[in-house]
Design a protein around this motif. Structure first.
Motif, PDB file in Angstrom:
ATOM      1  N   GLY A 270     -11.869  15.394  13.259  1.00 15.83           N
ATOM      2  CA  GLY A 270     -12.022  16.609  12.633  1.00 15.83           C
ATOM      3  C   GLY A 270     -10.876  17.150  11.672  1.00 15.83           C
ATOM      4  N   ARG A 271     -10.054  16.101  11.245  1.00 12.14           N
ATOM      5  CA  ARG A 271      -8.945  16.266  10.295  1.00 12.14           C
ATOM      6  C   ARG A 271      -9.006  15.161   9.252  1.00 12.14           C
ATOM      7  N   PRO A 272      -8.489  15.507   8.098  1.00 13.15           N
ATOM      8  CA  PRO A 272      -8.436  14.698   7.205  1.00 13.15           C
ATOM      9  C   PRO A 272      -7.377  13.304   7.443  1.00 13.15           C
ATOM     10  N   VAL A 273      -7.615  12.329   7.089  1.00 12.60           N
ATOM     11  CA  VAL A 273      -6.907  11.117   7.201  1.00 12.60           C
ATOM     12  C   VAL A 273      -6.619  10.230   5.882  1.00 12.60           C
ATOM     13  N   LYS A 274      -5.520   9.823   5.792  1.00 14.38           N
ATOM     14  CA  LYS A 274      -5.132   9.192   4.734  1.00 14.38           C
ATOM     15  C   LYS A 274      -4.666   7.763   4.941  1.00 14.38           C
ATOM     16  N   TRP A 275      -4.543   6.844   4.203  1.00  8.86           N
ATOM     17  CA  TRP A 275      -4.077   5.652   4.363  1.00  8.86           C
ATOM     18  C   TRP A 275      -3.950   5.079   2.730  1.00  8.86           C
ATOM     19  N   VAL A 276      -2.712   4.615   2.506  1.00 10.95           N
ATOM     20  CA  VAL A 276      -2.303   3.947   1.190  1.00 10.95           C
ATOM     21  C   VAL A 276      -1.723   2.541   1.634  1.00 10.95           C
ATOM     22  N   GLU A 277      -2.363   1.682   0.864  1.00 10.76           N
ATOM     23  CA  GLU A 277      -2.022   0.285   1.040  1.00 10.76           C
ATOM     24  C   GLU A 277      -0.535  -0.053   0.477  1.00 10.76           C
ATOM     25  N   GLU A 278       0.037  -1.015   1.167  1.00 13.61           N
ATOM     26  CA  GLU A 278       1.179  -1.590   0.803  1.00 13.61           C
ATOM     27  C   GLU A 278       1.141  -2.816  -0.007  1.00 13.61           C
ATOM     28  N   ARG A 279       1.936  -3.326  -0.861  1.00 16.72           N
ATOM     29  CA  ARG A 279       1.676  -4.112  -1.459  1.00 16.72           C
ATOM     30  C   ARG A 279       1.364  -5.554  -0.623  1.00 16.72           C
ATOM     31  N   MET A 280       2.259  -5.745   0.379  1.00 17.85           N
ATOM     32  CA  MET A 280       2.110  -6.778   1.013  1.00 17.85           C
ATOM     33  C   MET A 280       0.659  -6.797   1.906  1.00 17.85           C
ATOM     34  N   GLU A 281      -0.078  -5.879   1.994  1.00 20.82           N
ATOM     35  CA  GLU A 281      -1.256  -5.726   2.606  1.00 20.82           C
ATOM     36  C   GLU A 281      -2.252  -6.372   1.370  1.00 20.82           C
ATOM     37  N   ASN A 282      -1.871  -5.582   0.116  1.00 22.22           N
ATOM     38  CA  ASN A 282      -2.780  -5.871  -0.953  1.00 22.22           C
ATOM     39  C   ASN A 282      -3.038  -7.330  -1.370  1.00 22.22           C
ATOM     40  N   MET A 283      -1.902  -8.128  -1.079  1.00 19.07           N
ATOM     41  CA  MET A 283      -1.935  -9.329  -1.357  1.00 19.07           C
ATOM     42  C   MET A 283      -2.875 -10.289  -0.477  1.00 19.07           C
ATOM     43  N   VAL A 284      -3.110  -9.986   0.802  1.00 19.53           N
ATOM     44  CA  VAL A 284      -3.982 -10.520   1.618  1.00 19.53           C
ATOM     45  C   VAL A 284      -5.303  -9.907   1.959  1.00 19.53           C
ATOM     46  N   ALA A 285      -5.636  -8.773   1.132  1.00 24.50           N
ATOM     47  CA  ALA A 285      -6.898  -7.837   1.555  1.00 24.50           C
ATOM     48  C   ALA A 285      -8.079  -8.531   1.103  1.00 24.50           C
ATOM     49  N   SER A 286      -8.359  -9.038  -0.406  1.00 26.01           N
ATOM     50  CA  SER A 286      -9.364  -9.515  -0.684  1.00 26.01           C
ATOM     51  C   SER A 286      -8.873 -10.331  -2.086  1.00 26.01           C
ATOM     52  N   HIS A 287      -9.662 -11.569  -2.191  1.00 34.47           N
ATOM     53  CA  HIS A 287      -9.269 -12.570  -3.134  1.00 34.47           C
ATOM     54  C   HIS A 287     -10.187 -12.558  -4.260  1.00 34.47           C
ATOM     55  N   ALA A 288     -10.160 -13.758  -5.126  1.00 35.65           N
ATOM     56  CA  ALA A 288     -11.212 -14.160  -5.921  1.00 35.65           C
ATOM     57  C   ALA A 288     -10.827 -15.473  -6.424  1.00 35.65           C
ATOM     58  N   ARG A 289     -11.918 -15.888  -7.285  1.00 36.74           N
ATOM     59  CA  ARG A 289     -11.930 -17.155  -7.798  1.00 36.74           C
ATOM     60  C   ARG A 289     -12.017 -18.216  -6.726  1.00 36.74           C
ATOM     61  N   GLY A 290     -11.066 -19.416  -6.694  1.00 30.72           N
ATOM     62  CA  GLY A 290     -11.333 -20.344  -5.624  1.00 30.72           C
ATOM     63  C   GLY A 290     -12.608 -21.321  -5.775  1.00 30.72           C
TER      64      GLY A 290
END
Ligand SMILES: Cc1cc2nc3c(=O)[nH]c(=O)nc-3n(C[C@H](O)[C@H](O)[C@H](O)COP(=O)(O)OP(=O)(O)OC[C@H]3O[C@@H](n4cnc5c(N)ncnc54)[C@H](O)[C@@H]3O)c2cc1C
Lengths: 769, 288, 150
Positions: A270-290
Motif C-alpha cells: 500500500g505504499r509506492p515502491v521504487k527501484w533504479v538499476e545500477e550499471r552492473m545490474e544493467n550489464m547482465v539484465a538482458s542482451h541482444a544479437r548472439g
C-alpha cells in the motif's frame, strides 16, 4: 507547403536535459516512497535449495522481502510476443522471481524493500541463498547439439523457437551454379547499454483499484498489456507512464521481473515502491544479437547470386521475455537484403542458453543478417575476381524492379538502392583508396589498408499492431496545439519533429505546438517507439490528426471568410481565402470560434484523433564505406575514412537525422571493434562491467562523412522511410569487410567480430595453424 | 552503488592522519583521489570502517625542484602532472603519461601517491617512475624511509608500505644530458588501463652509443618492473634498428606474464616486445 | 580458471603427504582461516577471511579431502561463499619423489562468481597463485617442524 519540415532545427528537448532539468525515474519521489533492491543469482544454472530471509527481515527499516513463494497465484510468468509463422515451445517464460532454480547469472531471486535505499542495500547482504550448481551451457552451437546439458529439463531440448521462410527453386539455383560459397558467420552477444539503466516506481490506489507504474520504457501501452497478462489480482486498471527516458535501443521495450515485482509490492504494501538499476545490474539484465549463421550461396561466374540458403542459431538466453522472438523473425525474413535473389531458404532457430534473456537491439535482427549477406558479397567478389562494389552493382535491386518482393516475402515499396552506393563511392574517394592500397601492398610493409563496403536496406514500421498509430490533436481556444502521441520517445527528438509536422499542416509555428507522450491513459491505444516506426507511423498519424483538425478549422473559417472550406489556406498563423492573403483572420481567432462550436466535455477547444495505418513496412536503403589501417604488429585498427549515405526519404529535421546516423554508427563500430558479452565456461560474465565491456568512446570515432538521398515513399503521407536503426545495420559489416580486405593481403581470414586488437593479432600470427 | 557504512575523518595535518592510522590500522584506509578505492567500496569489495581523507592534509600536493630533479607530493593529481610547467620542462614523459591515464574525471582526482600505493598491475605511472628511477618516501611518524621504484612495486597491489605508513613524496632524479624518454601503451579499450605499457629512457653518449638505458614495463606481469636484461643488452651498443629489436626481444625476460580477457600471455609477451622496440626508438630519437 | 603450481619440500613423499592431509595443518595454513571444524570424515566446514589490497571478504564453506592415496595423491574440493561472491574449486595434489626431495604438483580448476569474479577476473589468477603459494609455504614449515619433532 512546407515551412518547417526539412529544416535544421535545434531539439526542444535538449535544454532541460543539458541543464540538468530533466526528470527521470531517479528524480521522482512520491510521498511515502519505499526503496527496493534486488538479490540476484551468482550462478548460471543451479537449484535453489534454501532461501533464508530472517536476518534481513529482522533489520530495522526493512519492510518486506519477497521470493517466488509470495507471488504464487497472484503474479504469473512474464509473457512473450509470438510471431506469425513461427513455432516456439511453451514453458520457458521468464519467472518474475526464480522458482526453485536459476537459469543465468543476474536472475532475480528476491526483492528487499526498506525505508531507505541504504537499508535495503545492507539487508540484501543478509539474505542467504543456498544453491546446488547444475551443468551449464553457454555456447549456442554446443547448446544446439544432441546431448548438451539442458536449460529446461522439462522441455527436453534447447531448441526453443524456429522460423523457416523459403521461396523460388533453390535446388535449380544450386544445380546451375558455377560456384557455391559456404561460410559461417558469428555476431556476438551484446549489451544495449542505454545511458540510463532500467528503473520504475509502482503505486497502487486501492479505491480506484489502479496501479500506476512510472517506468523508463519505450512503450507504456505495451507494458500495460503485458502487466494485464501477468497479474492475477483484483487490479482494474494499469496505467504506465514514462518520464524522461535515457535511451533504450530495444532493451526498454520489455516488461522485466523487477517491474512486476514492484507492482506486486505496491499492491501488497500500500505504499509506492521504487527501484533504479545500477550499471552492473544493467550489464547482465538482458542482451541482444548472439547469432551464428551458416550460409550457402549459389553464384555464377559473373558474380550473380542465384540462390541463398542460411541456417541461423539465435541465442535466446534462459527464458523468453517480451521481445525475445523479434530478432529471430526479422533475421530470417529480411536476410536477403537489397538484392535480387530469386530463390532462398532461410531458417532461424532460437536456442536456450544459461545466459540472460535476449531481445531486439537497434536493428532487431537486420544487422545480424546483413552481416552475413554483406560478408558473403565480398567473398563472392574475391571468388569471381571482381571489385566488391561491382558485385553489389550486379545484384542490387534496380529502381525499375521496384516494388519488389523477396523470396522470403518482404515487399520493398520503392526507392533507389543503387544511388546511395554511387554517392558513397564518390564521397569516399574510393578509387584513390584502392590505388593507395595497391601501393601499400606493392611495398609490402607498414600498416595494411583495407576498404569495406556495405549496402543494405532496413524496414520501418514493425508489423501487426505497430503499423497503427493514433495522434490526438487538440486546438485550444487560444490557438495553441497539443499533439498527444502513443509514440514513446527516449532520445529521438520526437517532440521537435512532430511539432514541425503539425506546424506545417496548420500553418503555425512549432513553438505553438506542444507534443505530449509517455502516458498510457493519454491515448487509448498504442505501441511505443521501436522498429523505426516513430516517424513513419506516429509522425504520419500526427500529420493525419493535424490535417483533420485543419479540416474542422477550415469549416469554421470558411463561414467567416465567405468561401468554401477547400479554399481556406493556413499560413504564418493566419487563415485566409486562397488568393487573398491580405484579408486574413488569425489562427487563434479561428481556433476560438471553432472551440465555441465544440462538444462540451473533454479539454477546451476542438479535439480530433488522427489514425494512420501503415499497409506494410516501408524500406530505407544505405551504403557505408569504411577505410581502415591495420597495424599487423599489434592488431590495432584505425579509421582513415568513413562514409555513410542513407536514403531515408524526405527529412523532417536533417540535424536529427544526422544525430541518429552518428549514434547508430557509434553503436555499429562498437559492435565491430569491441563490444561482446563474454562469459566463462561456467557462465560467469567476463565483460560484465564497463571496465571490460568496450563501449565506443568519443576518441574511438572517426570523422563521419554523411549525406542523404531522398526518394519519396508512397507508403505514408510524409514519404519518409525511417532512420533510427538503419546506420547500425550497415556499420558493423562495413568495418568487418574493411578489416577482412586489409588482412586478405596476408592471406589471413578475418576473425569473428568484435575485431579486438588481440583477435586481429592472433589471426595474423596464427594464420594457417 | 552504496558502500557499507564507514566513518570518515579529514585530518588537516600529517601527524593527525598518522595517529588516526596507527589507532585504526586494521580497519582504516587512506583516501587520496578515491578513484581506485571508492569503486571497490561501492561494490562492497572493500569495507573499511574508517576513511582517512588526505585531501585536507596540508603540504602533500606540490611539485618542486630538488637536486636537479623534482620532488612531487603524494597528493599531486594527474591533472597537475599533465600541466605543471616544472614537470613539462624536467620530465615531459611524466606529463605525457599522466595525460593518457583514464579520462579527464579520473585525472582530475587521481593522485601520483594513490596510484603508486595502490600498485595496480595495469597502472601507467609505475612504468614511468621505474624508468625514471624515482624513489618513494614514506613515513609512519617515527621513521621516514625511501624506497627505489624498482623495489616499490612488489606484486599485484603489493608495495613495501606498511599499514601504518603514509607515502608522502616521490622524487625523480635529474636526467643526464643527451637523454630521451617516452611512454607508449596499448590500452584496454574499455577501461584505458594498460594491457601493456612501456616507458623507456635512453641516454646517448658523445659517440651516439646507448650509454644508459632504463625500461619500465607495466601491464604484462603482476607488477610493473624493470626490463633489466633488455637494458643491459642495449647499453654500450649503437641504437640500430637491429639492436633495438634484439633488446626488445629480451624485454619480457623475468616477467611472469599474466592473462585476462584483453590479453593472453602470448599477446602480452608480443606486445611488450613491440612496444619496447617502439619506445626505445622514440626515446633514442628524442635523445639525439 | 586453471590453477597450477609445483612446490618442493624437504622430506619423504609419505611424510609430506601425511602433513598435507592433516586437518590441523590444513586449518593452520589456509590463509585467513578463522574456524575449521570436521563435518564427518574428510569434510570440514571453514570460515576464512581472505583479501588482497583493500579487497577483503569473509567466506564460509567446506573443504573436502577425497580420494586419498597415501604417499601419492589426493583430491581437494573447495566451496566457499560470502558477500563478495563465491569460489568453487577442485584440484588434484600429486606427491612425488624427485632427487631426494619431494615435489608437490597441484592442478585444478576453479570457478569464481559474484561481484569479485565480475570485476576482479583480471587479477584472480594472480591472487589465487599468491594464496596457494602462501598455503604451501606454511605447509613447508609444518613438514620441517614435524621432521625436527620426530
Ligand atoms: C574509469 C577509470 C579509469 C582509469 N584508468 C586508468 C588508466 O588508464 N591508467 C591508470 O594508471 N589508472 C587508471 N585508473 C586508476 C586511477 O589512476 C586511480 O585514481 C589511481 O590508481 C589511484 O589513485 P587515487 O589517488 O585515486 O587513490 P585512492 O583510490 O584514493 O587510493 C588507492 C589506494 O592507495 C592508498 N593510498 C592513497 N594514497 C596513499 C598515500 N599517500 N599513502 C599510502 N597509501 C595511500 C589508499 O588507501 C588506497 O588503498 C582509472 C580509474 C578509473 C575509475
Amino acid at each position: 507547403m512546407t515551412t518547417y519540415t526539412g529544416q535544421w532545427m535545434l531539439r526542444r528537448e535538449d535544454t532541460p536535459l543539458l541543464t540538468g532539468n530533466g526528470s527521470f525515474i531517479e528524480d521522482m519521489a512520491p510521498p511515502g516512497l519505499l526503496h527496493a533492491t534486488a538479490l540476484r543469482s551468482v550462478y548460471a544454472h543451479a537449484l535453489i535449495t534454501r532461501i533464508d530471509t530472517t536476518a534481513a527481515l529482522a533489520m530495522p527499516g526493512v519492510v518486506s522481502v519477497i521470493t517466488s513463494d509470495d507471488l504464487e497465484g497472484s503474479v504469473g510468468d512474464l509473457s512473450t510476443v509470438g510471431r506469425p509463422g513461427m513455432e516456439w515451445v511453451e514453458g520457458a517464460n521468464h519467472p518474475v522471481l526464480a522458482r526453485g532454480k536459476v537459469g543465468y547469472v543476474g536472475q532475480l531471486v528476491a526483492v528487499v524493500v526498506a525505508e531507505s535505499l541504504s537499508i535495503a542495500r545492507d539487508a540484501v547482504d543478509l539474505v542467504r541463498v543456498d544453491y546446488e550448481p547444475l551443468p551449464v551451457v553457454m555456447d549456442i552451437t554446443e547448446a544446439a547439439k544432441d546431448g548438451s546439458p539442458l536449460v529446461h529439463e522439462h522441455i527436453g531440448t534447447n531448441l526453443g523457437a524456429s522460423l523457416r521462410v523459403a521461396g523460388g527453386d533453390l535446388d535449380a539455383a544450386f544445380a546451375r551454379a558455377d560456384h557455391v560459397i559456404d561460410e559461417h558467420f558469428e555476431v556476438p552477444r551484446l549489451s544495449p547499454a542505454p545511458l540510463e539503466g532500467r528503473g520504475a516506481i509502482a503505486q497502487y490506489d486501492p479505491e480506484q483499484r489502479t496501479m500506476t507504474l512510472w517506468m523508463t520504457t519505450q512503450g507504456g501501452h505495451h507494458i500495460k498489456e503485458l502487466l494485464e497478462e501477468t497479474f492475477n489480482l483484483p487490479i482494474e486498471h494499469f496505467r504506465v507512464m514514462a518520464p524522461d527516458v535515457g535511451g533504450g535501443f530495444g532493451m526498454k521495450h520489455h516488461l522485466y521481473p523487477e517491474d512486476a515485482s514492484l507492482c506486486y509490492l505496491a499492491y501488497k504494501l500500500g505504499r509506492p515502491v521504487k527501484w533504479v538499476e545500477e550499471r552492473m545490474e544493467n550489464m547482465v539484465a538482458s542482451h541482444a544479437r548472439g547469432f551464428a549463421t551458416h550460409v550457402q550461396a549459389a553464384i555464377d561466374n559473373e558474380g550473380h547470386i542465384l540462390g541463398f540458403r542460411a541456417r541461423q542459431l539465435a541465442d535466446m538466453g534462459a527464458y523468453y521475455i517480451a521481445g525475445t522472438l523479434t530478432p529471430i523473425n526479422v533475421a530470417a525474413r529480411r536476410m536477403l537484403g537489397p538484392y535480387l535473389i530469386d530463390a532462398a531458404d532461410i531458417e532461424c532457430v532460437g536456442v536456450f542458453t544459461n545466459l540472460p534473456p535476449t531481445g531486439p537491439f537497434r536493428g532487431a535482427g537486420q544487422p545480424e543478417s546483413t552481416f552475413c549477406v554483406e560478408r558473403t558479397m565480398d567473398i563472392i567478389a574475391a571468388k569471381v575476381g571482381l571489385d566488391p562494389v561491382e558485385v553489389r552493382r550486379r545484384n542490387l535491386v534496380p529502381p525499375s524492379a521496384l516494388p519488389y518482393t523477396t523470396a522470403t516475402g518482404m515487399r520493398y515499396d520503392s526507392g533507389d538502392f543503387i544511388a546511395p552506393m554511387n554517392r558513397a563511392i564518390e564521397l569516399a574517394d574510393y578509387d584513390r583508396w584502392r590505388d593507395a592500397q595497391r601501393m601499400q601492398r606493392a611495398e609490402n610493409k607498414g600498416k595494411l589498408i583495407g576498404i569495406g563496403v556495405a549496402t543494405a536496406c532496413k524496414a520501418a514500421g514493425g508489423g501487426g499492431a505497430s503499423f497503427t498509430s493514433d495522434a490526438r490533436v487538440v486546438v485550444t481556444p487560444q490557438g495553441k496545439v497539443k499533439v498527444y502521441t502513443e509514440v514513446s520517445p527516449h532520445g529521438q527528438g520526437i517532440e521537435t519533429v512532430f511539432s514541425q509536422i503539425a506546424a506545417d499542416v496548420l500553418g503555425i509555428t512549432p513553438a505553438d505546438v506542444q507534443v505530449l507522450h509517455g502516458d498510457s491513459d493519454m491515448v487509448f491505444r498504442g505501441q511505443g517507439t521501436f522498429a523505426s516506426r516513430s516517424l513513419t507511423v506516429g509522425g504520419s498519424a500526427t500529420h493525419v490528426g493535424a490535417t483533420e483538425a485543419r479540416n474542422v478549422l477550415a469549416g469554421v473559417a470558411a463561414q467567416k471568410l465567405g468561401c468554401a472550406p477547400e479554399e481556406v489556406e493556413f499560413k504564418d498563423s493566419k487563415v485566409y481565402k486562397r488568393g487573398t492573403p491580405g484579408q486574413s483572420i488569425s489562427f487563434a481567432e479561428v481556433a476560438a470560434a471553432a472551440s465555441a462550436t465544440a462538444q462540451p466535455g473533454g479539454e477546451p477547444g476542438i479535439e480530433v484523433t488522427g489514425t494512420f495505418v501503415l499497409e506494410d513496412n516501408v524500406f530505407s536503403s544505405m551504403a557505408h564505406i569504411a577505410v581502415v589501417e591495420v597495424d599487423p604488429d599489434t592488431g590495432c585498427i584505425r579509421f582513415l575514412r568513413y562514409v555513410a549515405v542513407h536514403d531515408c526519404g524526405p527529412m523532417v529535421n536533417p540535424m536529427i537525422v544526422e544525430g541518429q546516423v552518428h549514434g547508430g554508427i557509434a553503436q555499429g563500430l562498437g559492435e565491430a571493434l569491441g563490444e561482446v558479452m563474454a562469459y566463462t565456461r561456467e557462465g560467469q560474465p567476463l565483460t560484465g562491467s564497463l571496465m571490460d565491456y568496450h563501449l565506443p568512446l568519443a576518441e574511438d570515432m572517426p570523422e563521419i562523412i554523411f549525406e542523404t538521398v531522398n526518394t519519396v515513399s508512397p507508403m505514408n503521407p510524409l514519404g519518409v522511410r525511417g532512420i533510427g536503426e538503419a546506420p547500425t545495420v550497415a556499420a558493423p559489416v562495413a568495418v568487418a569487410n574493411a578489416v577482412a580486405d586489409a588482412l586478405s593481403s596476408l592471406g589471413v581470414r578475418v576473425p569473428n567480430i568484435p575485431l579486438t586488437p588481440m583477435r586481429v593479432w592472433n589471426a595474423i600470427h596464427h594464420a594457417g595453424s | 552503488m552504496i558502500p557499507a557504512q564507514f566513518e570518515y575523518a579529514a585530518p588537516s595535518s600529517l601527524e593527525e592522519a598518522l595517529s588516526l592510522l596507527c589507532k585504526n590500522k586494521d580497519d582504516a584506509k587512506l583516501l587520496a583521489g578515491g578513484h581506485s578505492l571508492l569503486p571497490m567500496m561501492k561494490l562492497r569489495l572493500a569495507q573499511p570502517g574508517l576513511l582517512i581523507d588526505l585531501g585536507k592534509v596540508t603540504g602533500l600536493s606540490y611539485v618542486r625542484e630538488k637536486d636537479g630533479g623534482l620532488a612531487i607530493g603524494a597528493m599531486t593529481t594527474y591533472q597537475t602532472l599533465e600541466h605543471d610547467p616544472l614537470v613539462a620542462s624536467y620530465f615531459p614523459v611524466l606529463a605525457e603519461a599522466a595525460g593518457v591515464v583514464g579520462d579527464v574525471q579520473v585525472r582530475n582526482r587521481g593522485t601520483i601517491g594513490g596510484a603508486s600505493a595502490h600498485a595496480d598491475p595495469a597502472a601507467d605511472l609505475p612504468a614511468v617512475l621505474i624508468a625514471l628511477e624515482a624513489s618513494f618516501t614514506a613515513t609512519n611518524g617515527r621513521r621516514e624511509r625511501s624506497v627505489p621504484a624498482d623495489r616499490f612495486f612488489k606484486d599485484a597491489f603489493l608495495t613495501p608500505l606498511s599499514e601504518t605508513e603514509i607515502l608522502t613524496e616521490i622524487t625523480v632524479p635529474a636526467l643526464s644530458k643527451g637523454s630521451g624518454a617516452v611512454y607508449h601503451k596499448l590500452p584496454n579499450l574499455a577501461s584505458r588501463f594498460a594491457v601493456v605499457g612501456v616507458a623507456a629512457v635512453v641516454t646517448l653518449d658523445g659517440q651516439g652509443l646507448c650509454e644508459r638505458v632504463r625500461i619500465g614495463v607495466t601491464g604484462a606481469g603482476p607488477n610493473a618492473t624493470r626490463a633489466k636484461t633488455a637494458e643491459r643488452y642495449l647499453e654500450g651498443k649503437e641504437p640500430t634498428e637491429k639492436n633495438l629489436a634484439a633488446a626488445a626481444q629480451r624485454a619480457t625476460k623475468g616477467i611472469e606474464l599474466q592473462a585476462d580477457y584483453h590479453g593472453s600471455e602470448e599477446y602480452r609477451e608480443a606486445m611488450t616486445r613491440v612496444f619496447t622496440q617502439r619506445a626505445l626508438a622514440e626515446a633514442v630519437s628524442r635523445a639525439g | 580458471m586453471q590453477v597450477t603450481g609445483s612446490y618442493t619440500f624437504d622430506g619423504l613423499p609419505s611424510d609430506v603427504w601425511a602433513v598435507l592431509v592433516d586437518p590441523d595443518a590444513v586449518a593452520d595454513c589456509v590463509p585467513g582461516c578463522k574456524s575449521f571444524k570436521a563435518m564427518g570424515s574428510d569434510k570440514y566446514r571453514a570460515i576464512m577471511a581472505i583479501g588482497i589490497a583493500s579487497v577483503k571478504g569473509q567466506y564460509e564453506g567446506t573443504v573436502s579431502i577425497l580420494d586419498q592415496r597415501p604417499g601419492e595423491s589426493f583430491r581437494l574440493v573447495l566451496e566457499g561463499s560470502g558477500t563478495p561472491g563465491f569460489v568453487r574449486g577442485e584440484g588434484v595434489v600429486n606427491v612425488v619423489e624427485k632427487g631426494g626431495k619431494t615435489q608437490v604438483d597441484v592442478t585444478g580448476d576453479a570457478e569464481v562468481g559474484g561481484i569479485i569474479g565480475r570485476v576482479g577476473h583480471r587479477i584472480l589468477g594472480r591472487a589465487s597463485k599468491l594464496l596457494i603459494d602462501e598455503y604451501f609455504k606454511c605447509m613447508r614449515k609444518k613438514v620441517a617442524s614435524t621432521r625436527v619433532g620426530s
